[in-house]
Every structure is written in structure tokens, then in C-alpha cells.
Design a protein around this motif. Structure first.
Motif, mmCIF file in Angstrom:
data_model
loop_
_atom_site.group_PDB
_atom_site.id
_atom_site.type_symbol
_atom_site.label_atom_id
_atom_site.label_comp_id
_atom_site.label_asym_id
_atom_site.label_seq_id
_atom_site.Cartn_x
_atom_site.Cartn_y
_atom_site.Cartn_z
ATOM 1 N N GLU A 168 44.505 29.524 35.326
ATOM 2 C CA GLU A 168 45.848 30.064 35.117
ATOM 3 C C GLU A 168 46.011 31.414 35.809
ATOM 4 O O GLU A 168 47.073 31.710 36.372
ATOM 5 N N VAL A 169 44.959 32.238 35.781
ATOM 6 C CA VAL A 169 44.993 33.495 36.527
ATOM 7 C C VAL A 169 45.176 33.207 38.011
ATOM 8 O O VAL A 169 45.990 33.842 38.692
ATOM 9 N N GLN A 170 44.438 32.219 38.516
ATOM 10 C CA GLN A 170 44.559 31.873 39.931
ATOM 11 C C GLN A 170 45.949 31.334 40.246
ATOM 12 O O GLN A 170 46.494 31.593 41.332
ATOM 13 N N ARG A 171 46.530 30.609 39.324
ATOM 14 C CA ARG A 171 47.883 30.077 39.532
ATOM 15 C C ARG A 171 48.891 31.212 39.703
ATOM 16 O O ARG A 171 49.819 31.115 40.527
ATOM 17 N N VAL A 172 48.722 32.294 38.954
ATOM 18 C CA VAL A 172 49.589 33.461 39.108
ATOM 19 C C VAL A 172 49.355 34.123 40.465
ATOM 20 O O VAL A 172 50.306 34.490 41.166
ATOM 21 N N LEU A 173 48.097 34.271 40.853
ATOM 22 C CA LEU A 173 47.798 34.883 42.150
ATOM 23 C C LEU A 173 48.378 34.075 43.295
ATOM 24 O O LEU A 173 48.893 34.635 44.279
ATOM 25 N N ASP A 174 48.300 32.748 43.190
ATOM 26 C CA ASP A 174 48.770 31.879 44.274
ATOM 27 C C ASP A 174 50.285 31.685 44.260
ATOM 28 O O ASP A 174 50.896 31.503 45.318
ATOM 29 N N GLY A 175 50.897 31.722 43.055
ATOM 30 C CA GLY A 175 52.292 31.318 42.935
ATOM 31 C C GLY A 175 53.288 32.431 42.777
ATOM 32 O O GLY A 175 54.493 32.178 42.703
ATOM 33 N N SER A 176 52.817 33.676 42.706
ATOM 34 C CA SER A 176 53.738 34.802 42.591
ATOM 35 C C SER A 176 53.173 35.985 43.355
ATOM 36 O O SER A 176 52.011 35.983 43.767
ATOM 37 N N ALA A 177 54.000 37.009 43.507
ATOM 38 C CA ALA A 177 53.547 38.253 44.143
ATOM 39 C C ALA A 177 53.285 39.331 43.105
ATOM 40 O O ALA A 177 52.973 40.471 43.469
ATOM 41 N N ALA A 178 53.406 38.993 41.827
ATOM 42 C CA ALA A 178 53.266 39.992 40.766
ATOM 43 C C ALA A 178 51.846 40.539 40.727
ATOM 44 O O ALA A 178 50.877 39.785 40.815
ATOM 45 N N PRO A 179 51.696 41.857 40.580
ATOM 46 C CA PRO A 179 50.365 42.423 40.406
ATOM 47 C C PRO A 179 49.815 42.114 39.022
ATOM 48 O O PRO A 179 50.536 41.615 38.146
ATOM 49 N N LEU A 180 48.531 42.411 38.834
ATOM 50 C CA LEU A 180 47.859 42.125 37.575
ATOM 51 C C LEU A 180 47.454 43.401 36.851
ATOM 52 O O LEU A 180 47.140 44.412 37.485
ATOM 53 N N CYS A 181 47.436 43.308 35.535
ATOM 54 C CA CYS A 181 46.686 44.243 34.706
ATOM 55 C C CYS A 181 45.331 43.585 34.473
ATOM 56 O O CYS A 181 45.251 42.536 33.829
ATOM 57 N N LEU A 182 44.282 44.195 35.015
ATOM 58 C CA LEU A 182 42.940 43.640 34.878
ATOM 59 C C LEU A 182 42.366 44.107 33.546
ATOM 60 O O LEU A 182 41.999 45.266 33.392
ATOM 61 N N ASP A 183 42.330 43.207 32.581
ATOM 62 C CA ASP A 183 41.758 43.497 31.272
ATOM 63 C C ASP A 183 40.384 42.841 31.229
ATOM 64 O O ASP A 183 40.262 41.615 31.211
ATOM 65 N N THR A 184 39.346 43.671 31.239
ATOM 66 C CA THR A 184 37.991 43.143 31.356
ATOM 67 C C THR A 184 37.633 42.201 30.216
ATOM 68 O O THR A 184 36.923 41.209 30.425
ATOM 69 N N GLY A 185 38.136 42.483 29.018
ATOM 70 C CA GLY A 185 37.809 41.666 27.866
ATOM 71 C C GLY A 185 38.502 40.324 27.859
ATOM 72 O O GLY A 185 37.868 39.273 27.738
ATOM 73 N N HIS A 186 39.815 40.337 27.985
ATOM 74 C CA HIS A 186 40.564 39.085 27.941
ATOM 75 C C HIS A 186 40.172 38.168 29.102
ATOM 76 O O HIS A 186 40.104 36.946 28.939
ATOM 77 N N LEU A 187 39.914 38.757 30.271
ATOM 78 C CA LEU A 187 39.494 37.930 31.397
ATOM 79 C C LEU A 187 38.165 37.247 31.102
ATOM 80 O O LEU A 187 38.019 36.036 31.296
ATOM 81 N N LEU A 188 37.175 37.997 30.629
ATOM 82 C CA LEU A 188 35.868 37.405 30.356
ATOM 83 C C LEU A 188 35.962 36.343 29.274
ATOM 84 O O LEU A 188 35.392 35.251 29.408
ATOM 85 N N VAL A 189 36.696 36.619 28.211
ATOM 86 C CA VAL A 189 36.837 35.629 27.138
ATOM 87 C C VAL A 189 37.508 34.367 27.669
ATOM 88 O O VAL A 189 37.147 33.246 27.294
ATOM 89 N N GLY A 190 38.463 34.535 28.581
ATOM 90 C CA GLY A 190 39.164 33.389 29.143
ATOM 91 C C GLY A 190 38.418 32.665 30.240
ATOM 92 O O GLY A 190 38.891 31.635 30.740
ATOM 93 N N GLY A 191 37.256 33.177 30.645
ATOM 94 C CA GLY A 191 36.441 32.477 31.632
ATOM 95 C C GLY A 191 36.489 33.043 33.036
ATOM 96 O O GLY A 191 35.963 32.428 33.969
ATOM 97 N N THR A 192 37.101 34.215 33.223
ATOM 98 C CA THR A 192 37.148 34.869 34.534
ATOM 99 C C THR A 192 36.180 36.050 34.538
ATOM 100 O O THR A 192 36.194 36.865 33.606
ATOM 101 N N ASP A 193 35.357 36.149 35.573
ATOM 102 C CA ASP A 193 34.485 37.304 35.744
ATOM 103 C C ASP A 193 35.334 38.458 36.263
ATOM 104 O O ASP A 193 35.838 38.400 37.390
ATOM 105 N N PRO A 194 35.540 39.526 35.474
ATOM 106 C CA PRO A 194 36.449 40.594 35.917
ATOM 107 C C PRO A 194 35.952 41.326 37.156
ATOM 108 O O PRO A 194 36.765 41.766 37.967
#
Length: 297
Positions: A168-194
Motif C-alpha cells: 500500500e505504501v508502494q501504491r501511494v509512491l507509484d500512484g500519487s505525487a504526495a510526499p510521505l511522513c516516514l514513521d519508523t514504527g508504523h512502517l515496520l509494524v506494517g512490513g516496510t523497512d523504514p
């Protein structure tokens, strides 16, 4: 991103009321008053904070600015969960209200979450292809509107929202130009290596929330064996340097790619009662700041 000389790291570290257990979720434990939270932030040497949930600070933007100034704190941004995937819901009125409040307080970051429309973060619907298309389009529209106010709108991948898992994070990166708030905790819990995300997409990172995570508890959340609120109460988040996120590598990566924004200390916690003076969240945040001092050397 610019590669101009960065202001000192510790001058770009802000607080967040959620580190003191202040949360928008109904029933999220004991809620500390703003006066104590803001005073303890300043006691620790912090000079800035995010707003916290509705009702924590005064509703009127001018009064909110006065409250923060009285405690010697600047505003850096605010977390705004909005429903983006439903055609029967218009998120723009809430976004405009948030933008006016941010502007009045001199904050420059709107931290968005793709809310489900349900209370809490333990269940979430499947939006389908049409819902995703609407969500991505609205992200870009909100980013454009925020820019008119001189504000950056950054999408916060967050457990229990529609942007949680790595795909889903990748879908946002690919499908929009919106920047991200990189939250180290939520990303790791969701399966993304921050750290890997910071290396792969540094130009999309506009804001950072620093958490450390007990990965054993995180796996239980990912596998659906424990709900998010229960996991937080069970110690999902740890003071920086005591969990399984390589915070030092993350900071080095971002700084090396020219990141010059804020690092917001966010160790979500759940309180059962009022801590004694000098105890409770104050100690955990102090320990996290001590760790960041070693990273900043």
C-alpha cells in the motif's frame, strides 16, 4: 532535496502529545492535560511540538498559538486523519480547517492519514479499485491545496488505516505525487523497512516520526494475533535505541540525502493513571533524547 548545510540535528527534534498517551482514539487510557504535557516537553529542552488530537489544545487557532507560546514551544505540524476513499464523504472541509489552524500557528506540515471512517485502528475495510483511485487523486488534490497555504501535506502510513502494508505504501509512491511522513514504527509494524524506504525514496520524505519498536510484538500485530491498541499498551514502542529499528542508520541515510526537516519523537503509549511528577512518559522521552545525542555526534 537541497544539500545545503543542515541545522544541528537536535534543533530539529520536536515532541508529540501521543508520547504522553494523548490520543484521538476513544478509550485510549488516561489523558494528561495539555499544561502538564507541554511543560514537560519544555523541561526536556524541546522547542517544538505537533498539535495532538482535537480537544488537546484550544480549538481557536489564535488561542492555540498563545497556549504554545506560553510554554515556549513552536508548532511544526498536526496529525489529521481523513476519509479519502469514499465518494459520499468530502474531506476538504476538514483539511481546510486544519490548514487554517496550521497557518495561524506557523506550522508547515499537514500530516495526513487515510482514515477508515471507523473508530480506532484495529479494523479496516477494503476500499477496492475505485476507492484507491479516489484516495490517490484526493492525496494529490490535498497536496496542491496545502501548497497554496505554504504547507506540505505528507501522507502518514499508519496501522489501521488504508495505507498500512508495504504494498500500500508502494501504491501511494507509484500512484500519487504526495510526499510521505516516514514513521519508523508504523512502517515496520506494517512490513516496510523504514531505512530501506529512506534509501529508496528519499525525495518523497517530507516529515519524520521517530519510534523504536519491539519486533516480536510487531509481528503479533501483523499476523492479527493482537490488536493495535493492546499492542501499544503491551510495550510495542520502546525508547529510541532499545528496540529493533536502526534509528542511527535511518538518520544517517536521511541526512546524507539532504533531509532538512523535523524529527518528531513519537513513542505512542497508553497510560492507566496520572504519573507522579518526573515519572511516566517524561523518563522515556528523556531516554530517547539521550540516544539521539549519540546519533548527532
Amino acid at each position: 532535496m537541497t544539500t545545503a548545510s543542515a541545522p544541528p540535528l537536535l534543533s530539529r527534534v520536536a515532541g508529540a502529545p501521543i508520547s504522553w498517551g494523548v490520543c484521538e482514539v476513544p478509550g485510549w487510557g488516561h489523558q494528561l492535560p495539555a499544561g502538564r504535557v507541554l511543560a514537560e516537553m519544555r523541561q526536556l529542552g524541546l522547542t517544538a511540538t505537533e498539535f495532538g488530537p482535537d480537544g488537546f489544545l484550544p480549538e481557536r487557532p489564535a488561542a492555540r498559538a498563545v497556549e504554545l507560546a506560553a510554554h515556549g514551544l513552536a508548532a511544526v505540524g498536526g496529525f489529521v486523519p481523513v476519509v479519502l476513499h469514499r465518494p459520499d464523504h468530502d474531506p476538504m472541509p476538514a483539511v481546510r480547517t486544519a490548514l487554517y489552524a496550521l497557518t495561524a500557528c506557523g506550522a508547515r506540515t499537514l500530516v495526513l492519514a487515510a482514515a477508515t471512517g471507523l473508530d480506532g485502528y484495529d479494523t479496516r475495510p477494503e476500499p477496492g479499485a475505485d476507492g484507491w483511485q479516489l484516495l490517490l487523486g484526493r492525496l494529490d488534490a490535498i497536496a496542491d491545496l496545502a501548497a497554496e497555504f505554504g504547507i506540505v501535506a505528507a501522507l502518514h502510513p499508519h496501522i489501521g488505516t488504508l495505507v498500512e502494508r508495504a504494498d500500500e505504501v508502494q501504491r501511494v509512491l507509484d500512484g500519487s505525487a504526495a510526499p510521505l511522513c516516514l514513521d519508523t514504527g508504523h512502517l515496520l509494524v506494517g512490513g516496510t523497512d523504514p531505512v530501506e524506504l529512506a534509501r529508496r525514496a528519499p525525495d518523497r520524505i517530507a516529515h519524520v516520526h521517530l519510534k523504536d519498536v519491539d519486533d516480536t510484538v510487531a509481528r503479533e500485530v501483523r499476523e492479527g494475533r493482537i490488536g493495535y491498541a493492546r499492542a501499544v499498551a503491551a510495550g510495542l514502542y520502546r525508547p529510541l535505541g532499545r528496540g529493533d529499528v536502526d534509528i542511527a542508520a535511518l538518520v544517517r541515510t536521511l541526512e546524507g540525502h539532504g533531509y532538512r526537516g523535523w524529527y518528531v519523537m513519537e513513542q505512542d503509549t497508553v497510560l492507566s493513571d496520572e504519573p507522579d511528577p518526573g515519572a511516566g512518559p517524561l523518563r522515556d522521552v528523556a531516554d530517547s533524547l539521550d540516544f539521539l545525542r549519540t546519533v548527532a555526534v
